[in-house]
Design a protein around this motif. Structure first.
Motif, PDB file in Angstrom:
ATOM      1  N   GLN A   7      -0.972  14.900   2.652  1.00  0.00           N
ATOM      2  CA  GLN A   7      -1.066  13.544   2.106  1.00  0.00           C
ATOM      3  C   GLN A   7      -1.670  13.505   0.706  1.00  0.00           C
ATOM      4  O   GLN A   7      -1.501  12.520  -0.016  1.00  0.00           O
ATOM      5  CB  GLN A   7      -1.886  12.667   3.052  1.00  0.00           C
ATOM      6  CG  GLN A   7      -1.234  12.433   4.391  1.00  0.00           C
ATOM      7  CD  GLN A   7      -2.021  11.495   5.287  1.00  0.00           C
ATOM      8  OE1 GLN A   7      -2.929  10.791   4.818  1.00  0.00           O
ATOM      9  NE2 GLN A   7      -1.692  11.461   6.567  1.00  0.00           N
ATOM     10  N   GLU A   8      -2.365  14.562   0.320  1.00  0.00           N
ATOM     11  CA  GLU A   8      -3.007  14.573  -0.994  1.00  0.00           C
ATOM     12  C   GLU A   8      -1.991  14.454  -2.127  1.00  0.00           C
ATOM     13  O   GLU A   8      -2.304  13.952  -3.203  1.00  0.00           O
ATOM     14  CB  GLU A   8      -3.838  15.850  -1.156  1.00  0.00           C
ATOM     15  CG  GLU A   8      -5.056  15.901  -0.245  1.00  0.00           C
ATOM     16  CD  GLU A   8      -5.842  17.184  -0.389  1.00  0.00           C
ATOM     17  OE1 GLU A   8      -5.487  18.009  -1.277  1.00  0.00           O
ATOM     18  OE2 GLU A   8      -6.802  17.382   0.372  1.00  0.00           O
ATOM     19  N   ARG A   9      -0.762  14.907  -1.881  1.00  0.00           N
ATOM     20  CA  ARG A   9       0.253  14.814  -2.926  1.00  0.00           C
ATOM     21  C   ARG A   9       0.640  13.372  -3.227  1.00  0.00           C
ATOM     22  O   ARG A   9       1.160  13.072  -4.305  1.00  0.00           O
ATOM     23  CB  ARG A   9       1.504  15.612  -2.547  1.00  0.00           C
ATOM     24  CG  ARG A   9       1.336  17.122  -2.658  1.00  0.00           C
ATOM     25  CD  ARG A   9       2.667  17.816  -2.523  1.00  0.00           C
ATOM     26  NE  ARG A   9       3.589  17.430  -3.577  1.00  0.00           N
ATOM     27  CZ  ARG A   9       4.916  17.523  -3.486  1.00  0.00           C
ATOM     28  NH1 ARG A   9       5.469  17.949  -2.365  1.00  0.00           N
ATOM     29  NH2 ARG A   9       5.687  17.171  -4.491  1.00  0.00           N
ATOM     30  N   LEU A  10       0.415  12.476  -2.276  1.00  0.00           N
ATOM     31  CA  LEU A  10       0.712  11.065  -2.511  1.00  0.00           C
ATOM     32  C   LEU A  10      -0.241  10.481  -3.540  1.00  0.00           C
ATOM     33  O   LEU A  10       0.084   9.502  -4.215  1.00  0.00           O
ATOM     34  CB  LEU A  10       0.601  10.274  -1.205  1.00  0.00           C
ATOM     35  CG  LEU A  10       1.550  10.691  -0.070  1.00  0.00           C
ATOM     36  CD1 LEU A  10       1.248   9.898   1.187  1.00  0.00           C
ATOM     37  CD2 LEU A  10       3.010  10.499  -0.488  1.00  0.00           C
ATOM     38  N   ARG A  11      -1.414  11.092  -3.658  1.00  0.00           N
ATOM     39  CA  ARG A  11      -2.425  10.613  -4.602  1.00  0.00           C
ATOM     40  C   ARG A  11      -2.522  11.501  -5.846  1.00  0.00           C
ATOM     41  O   ARG A  11      -3.221  11.174  -6.789  1.00  0.00           O
ATOM     42  CB  ARG A  11      -3.804  10.579  -3.930  1.00  0.00           C
ATOM     43  CG  ARG A  11      -3.915   9.667  -2.720  1.00  0.00           C
ATOM     44  CD  ARG A  11      -5.351   9.655  -2.229  1.00  0.00           C
ATOM     45  NE  ARG A  11      -5.568   8.730  -1.132  1.00  0.00           N
ATOM     46  CZ  ARG A  11      -5.453   9.040   0.152  1.00  0.00           C
ATOM     47  NH1 ARG A  11      -5.109  10.281   0.489  1.00  0.00           N
ATOM     48  NH2 ARG A  11      -5.671   8.155   1.101  1.00  0.00           N
ATOM     49  N   ARG A  25       6.772  11.297  -3.983  1.00  0.00           N
ATOM     50  CA  ARG A  25       7.127   9.903  -3.764  1.00  0.00           C
ATOM     51  C   ARG A  25       7.652   9.760  -2.336  1.00  0.00           C
ATOM     52  O   ARG A  25       8.500  10.536  -1.904  1.00  0.00           O
ATOM     53  CB  ARG A  25       8.176   9.439  -4.773  1.00  0.00           C
ATOM     54  CG  ARG A  25       7.726   9.502  -6.218  1.00  0.00           C
ATOM     55  CD  ARG A  25       8.649   8.689  -7.112  1.00  0.00           C
ATOM     56  NE  ARG A  25      10.034   9.060  -6.947  1.00  0.00           N
ATOM     57  CZ  ARG A  25      10.628  10.061  -7.595  1.00  0.00           C
ATOM     58  NH1 ARG A  25       9.930  10.794  -8.436  1.00  0.00           N
ATOM     59  NH2 ARG A  25      11.907  10.324  -7.400  1.00  0.00           N
ATOM     60  N   LEU A  26       7.137   8.757  -1.649  1.00  0.00           N
ATOM     61  CA  LEU A  26       7.511   8.541  -0.261  1.00  0.00           C
ATOM     62  C   LEU A  26       8.035   7.131  -0.061  1.00  0.00           C
ATOM     63  O   LEU A  26       7.382   6.153  -0.422  1.00  0.00           O
ATOM     64  CB  LEU A  26       6.303   8.769   0.652  1.00  0.00           C
ATOM     65  CG  LEU A  26       6.490   8.421   2.133  1.00  0.00           C
ATOM     66  CD1 LEU A  26       7.508   9.346   2.784  1.00  0.00           C
ATOM     67  CD2 LEU A  26       5.159   8.479   2.870  1.00  0.00           C
ATOM     68  N   GLU A  27       9.217   7.028   0.524  1.00  0.00           N
ATOM     69  CA  GLU A  27       9.756   5.743   0.941  1.00  0.00           C
ATOM     70  C   GLU A  27       9.908   5.795   2.457  1.00  0.00           C
ATOM     71  O   GLU A  27      10.720   6.569   2.981  1.00  0.00           O
ATOM     72  CB  GLU A  27      11.108   5.460   0.283  1.00  0.00           C
ATOM     73  CG  GLU A  27      11.641   4.075   0.619  1.00  0.00           C
ATOM     74  CD  GLU A  27      12.915   3.735  -0.127  1.00  0.00           C
ATOM     75  OE1 GLU A  27      13.402   2.601   0.058  1.00  0.00           O
ATOM     76  OE2 GLU A  27      13.421   4.584  -0.884  1.00  0.00           O
ATOM     77  N   LEU A  54      -2.622   3.456   2.033  1.00  0.00           N
ATOM     78  CA  LEU A  54      -1.610   4.306   1.421  1.00  0.00           C
ATOM     79  C   LEU A  54      -0.440   3.491   0.872  1.00  0.00           C
ATOM     80  O   LEU A  54       0.161   3.859  -0.134  1.00  0.00           O
ATOM     81  CB  LEU A  54      -1.094   5.324   2.438  1.00  0.00           C
ATOM     82  CG  LEU A  54      -2.094   6.390   2.909  1.00  0.00           C
ATOM     83  CD1 LEU A  54      -1.435   7.334   3.900  1.00  0.00           C
ATOM     84  CD2 LEU A  54      -2.651   7.175   1.729  1.00  0.00           C
ATOM     85  N   ALA A  55      -0.125   2.379   1.520  1.00  0.00           N
ATOM     86  CA  ALA A  55       0.997   1.551   1.086  1.00  0.00           C
ATOM     87  C   ALA A  55       0.779   0.949  -0.297  1.00  0.00           C
ATOM     88  O   ALA A  55       1.734   0.538  -0.960  1.00  0.00           O
ATOM     89  CB  ALA A  55       1.250   0.441   2.099  1.00  0.00           C
ATOM     90  N   LYS A  56      -0.472   0.894  -0.729  1.00  0.00           N
ATOM     91  CA  LYS A  56      -0.787   0.333  -2.044  1.00  0.00           C
ATOM     92  C   LYS A  56      -0.696   1.371  -3.159  1.00  0.00           C
ATOM     93  O   LYS A  56      -0.815   1.026  -4.338  1.00  0.00           O
ATOM     94  CB  LYS A  56      -2.193  -0.274  -2.002  1.00  0.00           C
ATOM     95  CG  LYS A  56      -2.288  -1.468  -1.059  1.00  0.00           C
ATOM     96  CD  LYS A  56      -3.712  -1.970  -0.926  1.00  0.00           C
ATOM     97  CE  LYS A  56      -3.796  -3.115   0.096  1.00  0.00           C
ATOM     98  NZ  LYS A  56      -5.194  -3.568   0.311  1.00  0.00           N
ATOM     99  N   LEU A  57      -0.483   2.649  -2.793  1.00  0.00           N
ATOM    100  CA  LEU A  57      -0.337   3.688  -3.808  1.00  0.00           C
ATOM    101  C   LEU A  57       0.990   3.519  -4.547  1.00  0.00           C
ATOM    102  O   LEU A  57       2.001   3.121  -3.945  1.00  0.00           O
ATOM    103  CB  LEU A  57      -0.381   5.072  -3.162  1.00  0.00           C
ATOM    104  CG  LEU A  57      -1.694   5.505  -2.516  1.00  0.00           C
ATOM    105  CD1 LEU A  57      -1.515   6.852  -1.803  1.00  0.00           C
ATOM    106  CD2 LEU A  57      -2.799   5.609  -3.559  1.00  0.00           C
ATOM    107  N   PRO A  58       1.023   3.825  -5.844  1.00  0.00           N
ATOM    108  CA  PRO A  58       2.275   3.692  -6.589  1.00  0.00           C
ATOM    109  C   PRO A  58       3.367   4.655  -6.132  1.00  0.00           C
ATOM    110  O   PRO A  58       4.546   4.440  -6.419  1.00  0.00           O
ATOM    111  CB  PRO A  58       1.853   3.981  -8.040  1.00  0.00           C
ATOM    112  CG  PRO A  58       0.585   4.775  -7.919  1.00  0.00           C
ATOM    113  CD  PRO A  58      -0.101   4.257  -6.691  1.00  0.00           C
ATOM    114  N   THR A  59       2.983   5.703  -5.421  1.00  0.00           N
ATOM    115  CA  THR A  59       3.957   6.688  -4.947  1.00  0.00           C
ATOM    116  C   THR A  59       4.537   6.347  -3.577  1.00  0.00           C
ATOM    117  O   THR A  59       5.429   7.044  -3.090  1.00  0.00           O
ATOM    118  CB  THR A  59       3.304   8.076  -4.849  1.00  0.00           C
ATOM    119  OG1 THR A  59       2.128   7.980  -4.030  1.00  0.00           O
ATOM    120  CG2 THR A  59       2.931   8.613  -6.217  1.00  0.00           C
ATOM    121  N   VAL A  60       4.034   5.286  -2.944  1.00  0.00           N
ATOM    122  CA  VAL A  60       4.412   4.982  -1.564  1.00  0.00           C
ATOM    123  C   VAL A  60       5.091   3.622  -1.460  1.00  0.00           C
ATOM    124  O   VAL A  60       4.617   2.638  -2.020  1.00  0.00           O
ATOM    125  CB  VAL A  60       3.189   5.014  -0.626  1.00  0.00           C
ATOM    126  CG1 VAL A  60       3.575   4.590   0.793  1.00  0.00           C
ATOM    127  CG2 VAL A  60       2.568   6.411  -0.605  1.00  0.00           C
TER     128      VAL A  60
END
Length: 285
Positions: free
Chosen positions: A156-160, A167-169, A197-203
């Motif tokens: 999960q660290e890659r999401l941040r 990038r995760l959809e 996590l949903a508020k991250l720009p990558t998610v």
């Protein structure tokens, strides 16, 4: 012809697949059939297939034989270096996780589109939620639970991350939100983790409510992985009760993309999904 750049920092999975792609291209360039190549190299067709599909690494000695058979004289250093890179261990090996399967592909992907019907996607699971799943699994020994939880959290660290972000959809069915994994306290933590996590720009998180009706593609979870610079074709990973399978076959990958697009059209948008998540958490109390 596919080429390799020393500047790229890909893991062993994508390196094996890249090496296999190059070897297949060299064989085809030499106008050799699979049978002809196997007879000349003295390996079985099954072994050559695994090598060319990136499912098995190519050691330096075998690579030299293949290059001689294919008549390749200008790329020895590049390809042999690629062989050595493909033998490297991934970070997950430290935790006793196999260097094969989904995690190795995900580590090199730049984006993932995933649909899950009954469970929260691994990349969005809270620590307690993941721990409960592993503890309840008949295939996981007690001493393996914590290493597997750690691996899931590291993913999960890659999401941040700023370097090589993922990038995760994700489209998650309402049933996954309402399935009590570990009890109310664990689920509250999972809802909070999802919202964070949903508020991250990558998610991008979208909830598919039960009211949207059924769909044949909802029978199992699936993910479509895309790699940097299209260096490898998009890959479809399908989960099932006893593991998972992956394929690069264009027809199957394209079908999954269409299915994902249709599921997304039925799902709530991102803002409505967060509001829906909040309502589910309130109903749990």
């Amino acid at each position: 012809m596919t080429t390799w750049s020393d500047d790229e920092d890909y893991g062993p999975s994508i390196t094996r697949r890249m090496l296999g792609l190059i070897m297949r291209q060299l064989r085809e360039q030499a106008r050799m059939s699979t049978i002809e190549a196997c007879e000349a190299i003295e390996i079985s067709p099954a072994t050559l297939s695994r090598l060319e599909n990136g499912q098995q690494g190519v050691n330096v000695h075998l690579a030299k034989s293949m290059l001689d058979v294919y008549g390749e004289v200008g790329r020895h250093d590049e390809i042999l270096d690629l062989c050595r890179r493909s033998q490297r261990k991934g970070w997950w090996d430290t935790y006793g996780v196999s260097g094969r399967g989904y995690i190795t592909m995900e580590s090199d992907a730049e984006s993932v589109r995933t649909f899950q019907a009954l469970l929260i996607p691994g990349l969005l699971q809270s620590e307690d939620y993941a721990r409960t799943l592993f503890q309840n699994s008949e295939n996981v020994r007690a001493d393996r639970v914590e290493p597997l939880v750690t691996v899931r959290m590291i993913r999960q660290e890659r999401l941040r991350g700023e370097r090589k972000p993922l990038r995760l959809e994700a489209i998650v069915h309402e049933a996954a939100l309402r399935c009590l994994v570990g009890g109310i306290e664990v689920m509250y933590g999972q809802y909070a983790h999802l919202a964070e996590l949903a508020k991250l720009p990558t998610v991008s998180l979208r909830i598919l409510p039960s009211s949207a009706g059924s769909n044949a593609r909802m029978a199992s979870g699936f993910s479509v992985l895309t790699f940097p610079d299209k260096i490898l074709p998009d890959t479809l990973y399908i989960e099932h009760a006893f593991g998972g399978t992956d394929t690069e076959k264009k027809a199957e990958v394209d079908a999954a993309k269409v299915a994902f697009k249709r599921l997304r059209a039925k799902a709530l948008d991102e803002a409505a999904s967060l509001a829906f998540l909040e309502r589910v958490a309130e109903e749990l109390s």
